[in-house]
Design a protein around this motif. Structure first.
Motif, mmCIF file in Angstrom:
data_model
loop_
_atom_site.group_PDB
_atom_site.id
_atom_site.type_symbol
_atom_site.label_atom_id
_atom_site.label_comp_id
_atom_site.label_asym_id
_atom_site.label_seq_id
_atom_site.Cartn_x
_atom_site.Cartn_y
_atom_site.Cartn_z
ATOM 1 N N UNK A 108 133.194 19.650 130.603
ATOM 2 C CA UNK A 108 132.225 19.101 130.993
ATOM 3 C C UNK A 108 132.274 17.347 130.894
ATOM 4 N N UNK A 109 132.388 16.640 131.967
ATOM 5 C CA UNK A 109 132.473 15.365 131.898
ATOM 6 C C UNK A 109 131.062 14.477 132.014
ATOM 7 N N UNK A 110 130.761 14.230 130.562
ATOM 8 C CA UNK A 110 129.529 13.656 130.349
ATOM 9 C C UNK A 110 129.166 12.417 130.810
ATOM 10 N N UNK A 111 130.292 11.595 131.140
ATOM 11 C CA UNK A 111 130.218 10.215 131.742
ATOM 12 C C UNK A 111 129.680 10.411 133.209
ATOM 13 N N UNK A 112 130.311 10.955 133.857
ATOM 14 C CA UNK A 112 130.450 11.087 135.461
ATOM 15 C C UNK A 112 129.349 12.280 136.037
ATOM 16 N N UNK B 125 112.774 27.199 121.510
ATOM 17 C CA UNK B 125 114.159 26.959 121.926
ATOM 18 C C UNK B 125 114.418 25.776 121.199
ATOM 19 N N UNK B 126 115.667 26.049 120.408
ATOM 20 C CA UNK B 126 116.584 24.851 119.991
ATOM 21 C C UNK B 126 117.455 24.283 120.978
ATOM 22 N N UNK B 127 117.412 23.254 121.195
ATOM 23 C CA UNK B 127 118.511 22.417 122.112
ATOM 24 C C UNK B 127 119.222 21.216 121.749
ATOM 25 N N UNK B 128 120.189 21.172 122.242
ATOM 26 C CA UNK B 128 121.035 19.915 121.796
ATOM 27 C C UNK B 128 121.849 19.398 122.956
ATOM 28 N N UNK B 129 121.304 17.915 123.212
ATOM 29 C CA UNK B 129 121.626 17.196 124.277
ATOM 30 C C UNK B 129 122.837 16.449 124.095
ATOM 31 N N UNK B 130 124.097 16.615 124.536
ATOM 32 C CA UNK B 130 125.354 15.873 124.400
ATOM 33 C C UNK B 130 125.176 14.606 125.457
ATOM 34 N N UNK B 131 125.593 13.615 125.191
ATOM 35 C CA UNK B 131 125.820 12.436 126.040
ATOM 36 C C UNK B 131 126.701 11.435 125.593
ATOM 37 N N UNK B 132 127.012 10.549 126.430
ATOM 38 C CA UNK B 132 127.966 9.519 126.093
ATOM 39 C C UNK B 132 127.622 7.914 126.169
ATOM 40 N N UNK B 133 127.775 6.954 125.670
ATOM 41 C CA UNK B 133 127.503 5.623 125.675
ATOM 42 C C UNK B 133 128.407 4.821 125.611
ATOM 43 N N UNK B 134 128.347 3.283 125.955
ATOM 44 C CA UNK B 134 129.462 2.578 125.911
ATOM 45 C C UNK B 134 129.337 1.947 124.692
ATOM 46 N N UNK C 43 131.606 6.276 123.479
ATOM 47 C CA UNK C 43 130.913 7.012 122.150
ATOM 48 C C UNK C 43 130.257 8.114 122.469
ATOM 49 N N UNK C 44 130.271 9.408 121.914
ATOM 50 C CA UNK C 44 129.536 10.544 122.156
ATOM 51 C C UNK C 44 128.293 10.649 121.040
ATOM 52 N N UNK C 45 127.265 11.165 121.544
ATOM 53 C CA UNK C 45 125.955 11.446 120.744
ATOM 54 C C UNK C 45 125.595 12.686 121.204
ATOM 55 N N UNK C 46 124.610 13.381 120.292
ATOM 56 C CA UNK C 46 124.023 14.442 120.441
ATOM 57 C C UNK C 46 122.455 14.421 119.942
ATOM 58 N N UNK C 47 121.653 14.997 120.687
ATOM 59 C CA UNK C 47 120.091 14.562 120.212
ATOM 60 C C UNK C 47 119.683 15.819 120.154
#
Length: 248
Positions: free
Chosen positions: A94-98, A159-168, A187-191
């Motif tokens: 998974x490409x989180x940026x694109x 449901x327990x969910x985790x949302x991965x993403x990246x920021x600059x 930088x990666x983060x997960x909410x």
């Protein structure tokens, strides 16, 4: 009077000639110092900085840079078949940026598909199990402002969910002090999110928040938390809490 006027004119002409000669002399002197002795400039950090390479974007946009075996479920049928809408046992990442799912069809043959075209991806994870990454648009509520996928950790009443993403993270280079970095960094983060009846809400884990969320089973949950003492900030601890609640 005429003599005085001529004297003044002669003085002005001499002054201009001297100024021009001085400028030419200074220019030549500066040139000679650069060419033969290296011009020595004092190291004044408030005025000068050290010239170096321009900054760049560093870091990885991938959730996991390693290709993992996975199954991809699409929203639409694939072009090669009128019935098939999935690929099984293919290397994916998974490409989180694109905001794309990459599929490796060969050593140098990598296909990329927008996340919006993918319903979910089942992929091996670092914990030795399989994770399902489901399109955030399968949920409502806070999910509508998101892109990409939720990792579904627990399913049931909640449901327990985790949302991965990246920021600059932007460069913090200080010219005057010549400190910091010129590079921007991914930088990666997960909410955390929870969902009831597909309505997703951002979630900040903690004992109070969990008991409010699970108020219909408050006594059982209080007993579970007291006995098991799960780490409510960890993936394993939260998974244990939600799995227990969903069985009640």
């Amino acid at each position: 009077m005429r003599f005085l006027f001529l004297l003044v004119c002669s003085s002005v002409v001499s002054s201009l000639a001297f100024s021009q000669a001085q400028t030419e002399y200074m220019t030549q002197t500066t040139r000679d110092r650069i060419n033969f002795t290296n011009l020595n400039i004092s190291n004044n950090p408030t005025l000068f900085s050290i010239k170096g390479q321009a900054g760049q974007l560093i870091g990885s946009p991938y959730l996991d840079t390693t290709w993992q075996a996975g199954n991809v479920k699409f929203y639409n049928k694939l072009g090669v078949s009128l019935t098939a809408d999935s690929l099984a046992g293919v290397p994916v990442r998974l490409d989180l940026s694109a905001n794309e799912v990459e599929i490796r069809a060969g050593e140098k043959n990598i296909k990329a598909v927008k996340a919006t075209a993918v319903r979910y991806v089942d992929v091996n994870n670092l914990f030795g199990t399989v994770s399902r990454y489901i399109n955030v648009h399968e949920y409502q509520g806070d999910a509508q402002a998101l892109t990409g996928f939720f990792e579904q950790l627990a399913m049931g009443k909640l449901d327990l969910l985790l949302h991965p993403s990246v920021y600059i993270r932007r460069a913090n280079y200080n010219v005057a002090l010549n400190t910091g970095t010129k590079d921007d960094e991914l930088m990666k983060k997960q909410d955390w999110y929870v969902a009831r009846d597909k309505q997703a809400t951002k979630f900040s884990p903690g004992k109070k928040a969990i008991l409010e969320l699970m108020a219909d089973k408050k006594e059982q949950m209080e007993a579970f938390l007291k006995m098991e003492k799960p780490d409510l900030k960890s993936r394993v601890g939260l998974l244990a809490v939600f799995s227990f609640y969903n069985k009640l």
